[in-house]
Design a protein around this motif. Structure first.
Motif, PDB file in Angstrom:
ATOM      1  N   PRO A   3     -48.989  -1.247   4.340  1.00  0.00           N
ATOM      2  CA  PRO A   3     -48.021  -0.260   3.862  1.00  0.00           C
ATOM      3  C   PRO A   3     -46.916   0.023   4.873  1.00  0.00           C
ATOM      4  O   PRO A   3     -45.754   0.195   4.494  1.00  0.00           O
ATOM      5  N   GLU A   4     -47.285   0.084   6.163  1.00  0.00           N
ATOM      6  CA  GLU A   4     -46.272   0.324   7.195  1.00  0.00           C
ATOM      7  C   GLU A   4     -45.249  -0.812   7.197  1.00  0.00           C
ATOM      8  O   GLU A   4     -44.037  -0.586   7.256  1.00  0.00           O
ATOM      9  N   PHE A   5     -45.739  -2.030   7.114  1.00  0.00           N
ATOM     10  CA  PHE A   5     -44.850  -3.196   7.085  1.00  0.00           C
ATOM     11  C   PHE A   5     -43.962  -3.176   5.852  1.00  0.00           C
ATOM     12  O   PHE A   5     -42.748  -3.322   5.938  1.00  0.00           O
ATOM     13  N   LEU A  25     -56.318 -11.184   7.374  1.00  0.00           N
ATOM     14  CA  LEU A  25     -56.813 -11.233   6.002  1.00  0.00           C
ATOM     15  C   LEU A  25     -57.540  -9.960   5.618  1.00  0.00           C
ATOM     16  O   LEU A  25     -57.285  -9.374   4.562  1.00  0.00           O
ATOM     17  N   ARG A  26     -58.453  -9.523   6.485  1.00  0.00           N
ATOM     18  CA  ARG A  26     -59.299  -8.374   6.149  1.00  0.00           C
ATOM     19  C   ARG A  26     -58.855  -7.142   6.920  1.00  0.00           C
ATOM     20  O   ARG A  26     -59.125  -6.994   8.112  1.00  0.00           O
ATOM     21  N   MET A  27     -58.167  -6.244   6.220  1.00  0.00           N
ATOM     22  CA  MET A  27     -57.773  -4.961   6.795  1.00  0.00           C
ATOM     23  C   MET A  27     -58.216  -3.865   5.835  1.00  0.00           C
ATOM     24  O   MET A  27     -58.286  -4.101   4.619  1.00  0.00           O
ATOM     25  N   GLY A  46     -54.675  -8.438   3.625  1.00  0.00           N
ATOM     26  CA  GLY A  46     -53.634  -9.437   3.794  1.00  0.00           C
ATOM     27  C   GLY A  46     -53.208 -10.054   2.480  1.00  0.00           C
ATOM     28  O   GLY A  46     -52.021 -10.314   2.240  1.00  0.00           O
ATOM     29  N   LEU A  47     -54.184 -10.295   1.608  1.00  0.00           N
ATOM     30  CA  LEU A  47     -53.868 -10.846   0.290  1.00  0.00           C
ATOM     31  C   LEU A  47     -53.025  -9.864  -0.533  1.00  0.00           C
ATOM     32  O   LEU A  47     -52.148 -10.265  -1.289  1.00  0.00           O
ATOM     33  N   ASP A  48     -53.304  -8.565  -0.361  1.00  0.00           N
ATOM     34  CA  ASP A  48     -52.513  -7.542  -1.054  1.00  0.00           C
ATOM     35  C   ASP A  48     -51.063  -7.569  -0.565  1.00  0.00           C
ATOM     36  O   ASP A  48     -50.125  -7.431  -1.360  1.00  0.00           O
ATOM     37  N   LEU A  78     -45.438  -8.801  -1.572  1.00  0.00           N
ATOM     38  CA  LEU A  78     -44.220  -9.513  -1.179  1.00  0.00           C
ATOM     39  C   LEU A  78     -43.687 -10.322  -2.364  1.00  0.00           C
ATOM     40  O   LEU A  78     -42.491 -10.320  -2.645  1.00  0.00           O
ATOM     41  N   ILE A  79     -44.594 -10.993  -3.046  1.00  0.00           N
ATOM     42  CA  ILE A  79     -44.205 -11.797  -4.203  1.00  0.00           C
ATOM     43  C   ILE A  79     -43.610 -10.905  -5.290  1.00  0.00           C
ATOM     44  O   ILE A  79     -42.595 -11.239  -5.904  1.00  0.00           O
TER      45      ILE A  79
END
Length: 212
Positions: free
Chosen positions: A47-49, A65-67, A72-74, A79-80
């Motif tokens: 969200p910050e990014f 990947l795992r946060m 990471g997938l989210d 982005l897409i």
């Protein structure tokens, strides 16, 4: 957010966006990119990014990947949805085949398992930036070609696509119900407006129009 300060003249250079909830990893990656002369910014969460970074800027994303919360997938998915085609490189401490397959199918350029070889990451970043640069170059060219094509009259467009499909002038004339001389005149106008000095160049430009 942590940044590597860049000189003003370098602000147009590609940037590596690092997203990882592990501060030690973020700091290590920032140090790595700094000593290898790569511009970078780091974020502690997706969200910050997504709320502060310029996702239209040239560069790539290096994301864990795992946060917790937004994975990471989210981040890749959002982005897409934002229309960003910025290349994504995933880092993970756990081999996850289903996740890697999903990431690659969605356009990720690489998937590295921690601990990774430093040079492997740098190579992945350089490749991602290269891919991004080539995409941007192609988009710029396509936009320029589209602007040229917009100057054509409807009839000129018909003649152009008839010619680039391989038809002879007389065949285009028969197809459109006009004289061969009229086709020749339209063809000359098309070549001038499309800024093409050869049929091969006109074919290349027309193909780009049809693909995009």
């Amino acid at each position: 957010m942590e940044n590597i300060e860049s000189k003003p003249e370098l602000m147009s250079e590609p940037i590596v966006y690092v997203i990882d909830d592990d501060k030690d990893m973020r700091d290590a990656l920032l140090d790595l990119f700094m000593v290898t002369n790569r511009r970078a910014s780091a974020y502690s969460s997706g969200p910050e990014f997504l709320s502060t970074a310029d996702t239209t800027a040239p560069g790539c994303v290096v994301v864990d990947l795992r946060m917790p919360g937004v994975t990471g997938l989210d981040v890749q998915s959002q982005l897409i949805s934002l229309g960003s085609q910025m290349p994504v490189i995933f880092l993970t401490a756990h081999a996850d085949v289903p996740a890697s397959v999903r990431a690659m199918k969605a356009g990720a350029t690489d998937f590295l398992t921690k601990p990774f070889v430093t040079q492997d990451l740098l190579d992945a970043v350089d490749y991602a930036i290269l891919v991004d640069g080539e995409r941007r170059k192609s988009e710029t060219e396509c936009n320029q070609i589209r602007m040229l094509a917009d100057t054509l009259t409807p009839r000129e467009q018909e003649v152009m696509f008839g010619v680039v499909s391989g038809l002879m002038n007389k065949q285009v004339a028969y197809q459109l119900g006009i004289s061969e001389m009229t086709v020749k005149l339209h063809r000359m106008s098309v070549m001038r407006k499309m800024q093409s000095r050869s049929l091969a160049d006109l074919v290349r430009k027309a193909e780009k129009l049809q693909r995009n």
